[in-house]
Design an enzyme around this catalytic site. Structure first.
Site, PDB file in Angstrom:
ATOM      1  CG  HIS A   6     -18.693  32.430  77.021  1.00 19.45           C
ATOM      2  ND1 HIS A   6     -20.008  32.202  76.690  1.00 19.45           N
ATOM      3  CD2 HIS A   6     -17.957  31.558  76.293  1.00 19.45           C
ATOM      4  CE1 HIS A   6     -20.082  31.240  75.793  1.00 19.45           C
ATOM      5  NE2 HIS A   6     -18.852  30.821  75.528  1.00 19.45           N
ATOM      6  CD  GLU A  31     -15.565  27.566  71.586  1.00 16.03           C
ATOM      7  OE1 GLU A  31     -14.550  26.895  71.874  1.00 16.03           O
ATOM      8  OE2 GLU A  31     -16.659  27.465  72.181  1.00 16.03           O
TER       9      GLU A  31
END
Length: 430
Positions: free
Chosen positions: A145, A229
């Site tokens: 990202h 994550e």
């Protein structure tokens, strides 16, 4: 009288017939009980004998065909009698040698047939597997990202949940640059996207699609929580996280588990589960797509490569995390496996009309599961962890190697940092 003389032979024949039928006279002395009915009238004439022999042959064949059933038979003298319910014996001919030869031939044929059948099944399975591998996508793109607000200011994690962290304007510009670069390579071909459900990953995908002006009708998007994550806890208190990271330096980054969170080993397990999902989708999907994009987070991408390439923990610790919006490309070979071939990193350059713009900087290498040496562009020095501070722009950078003395962490000279990021503003931590 003449009439009586003429009828005497016929009368004698009738009496003899009755006597034979009743069993009082006759050449047979069978122990079998006589059978009542029309079959009792057995006359010893050539025609009757022929009929009896024919019936006896038929009954014998029926006895062999249906052993154990009570049926009618004829004894050696030609009498019809009811057989017992005991199983009938097979004909008393000696077929022992022939039977043994036939049994050997049958066993040999069964063994040859079994081996041929197994070989045919193995060939079919190999053909199916080869066909599935040939239908796998030619490229898998691992994309991290863009820069998030948490990458700039870690204290925000104490107020904003990790999964709701937004991108910065810089992160949006990075994502649009990746979109333009991917569009130049992919073109209008169909794409399958696997996406982390975190907000910063979703926003990055939106900017990639808009920056590259992709046709969304040819793109399949699927969110998968396995791509999230590493979990560092819930709301992350700054002092608690700082102390936990110091403990992690002593304990080991791969093994240390945060309170209410995960360790690197936990994320490694998730990466393995995702690989199973990914390859099952690629092999069973009816519509073949040439490109697969996996948009996730830095540590997850690094551990995904570790799981697929078979890295050891020591090798994992030598690899950098990809920077924000960095892209790792995996190419499929003829055997259906994938190899890391290219890395694309957004590079900030001055724009002609003022301001800045991002372009993708490409570096090529070839690394796969059976290649032992890590590419130099992915390696980092085998140093201890580093202290992390923010520069003037709020980007977290490295200030040097950390020395551990008497349980106290202090900065020292050297390069590298605890999260495996390159010590430059282009590689922010988080």
């Amino acid at each position: 009288t003449s009439r009586s003389r003429r009828d005497a032979p016929w009368l004698a024949l009738a009496v003899a017939t009755i006597a034979v039928a009743s069993g009082t006279i006759g050449p047979h002395q069978s122990s079998a009980p006589p059978v009542h009915g029309a079959a009792r009238f057995a006359i010893r004439t050539p025609l009757a004998v022929g009929v009896r022999r024919s019936v006896r042959a038929r009954i014998g064949r029926a006895a062999v065909a249906m052993p154990g059933k009570p049926i009618s038979g004829i004894d050696s003298a030609g009498d019809v009698y009811r057989r017992s319910s005991q199983p009938d014996a097979l004909p008393s001919r000696h077929f022992g040698p022939i039977r043994r030869v036939l049994a050997a031939v049958r066993a040999l044929f069964a063994r040859v047939w079994k081996e041929a059948w197994l070989r045919l099944c193995a060939a079919i399975a190999d053909g199916v597997e080869e066909y599935r591998r040939s239908r796998r996508p030619e490229y898998i793109w691992l994309v991290r990202h863009g820069e998030s607000k948490g990458n700039v200011n870690e204290t925000l994690y104490s107020e904003i949940p990790d999964h709701l962290m937004e991108l910065t304007e810089r992160g949006r510009a990075q994502a649009r640059a990746v979109g333009r670069g991917l569009k130049a390579i992919i073109g209008d071909e169909s794409v399958h996207v696997y996406l982390s459900p975190y907000t910063r990953a979703v926003r990055t995908l939106g900017e990639v699609l808009s920056g590259g002006n992709f046709d969304t009708s040819r793109i399949v998007i699927r969110e998968d929580p396995l791509l999230r994550e590493q979990e560092f806890g819930n709301f992350q208190d700054v002092s608690v996280i700082s102390r936990s990271k110091q403990e992690r330096r002593l304990y080991g980054r791969f093994w240390y588990r945060f309170d209410n969170g995960e360790s690197g080993a936990d994320v490694h397990g998730r990466a393995g589960d995702f690989l199973l999902t990914l390859f099952r989708q690629m092999d069973l999907n009816r519509e073949r797509r040439k490109h697969y994009i996996v948009l996730a987070h830095g540590l997850f991408i690094r551990l995904l490569a570790m799981r697929y390439m078979g890295w050891t923990v020591s090798q994992f610790e030598q690899v950098w995390n990809p920077s924000n919006c960095e892209v790792w490309r995996l190419d499929r070979t003829s055997d259906g496996r994938y190899y890391l071939s290219t890395a694309y990193r957004p590079r900030e350059l001055p724009a002609q009309g003022g301001g800045t713009e991002y372009v993708l900087e490409e570096s090529t290498f070839f690394y796969g599961p059976d290649h032992g040496a890590l590419p130099e562009s992915m390696r980092r020095p085998r140093s201890s962890a580093t202290s992390i501070v923010s520069d003037a722009d709020g980007v977290l950078v490295s200030t040097g190697e950390v020395a551990v003395q008497n349980g106290v962490v202090s900065p020292s000279s050297g390069v590298g940092n605890e999260d495996g990021y390159e010590p430059s503003a282009a590689r922010s931590v988080g």
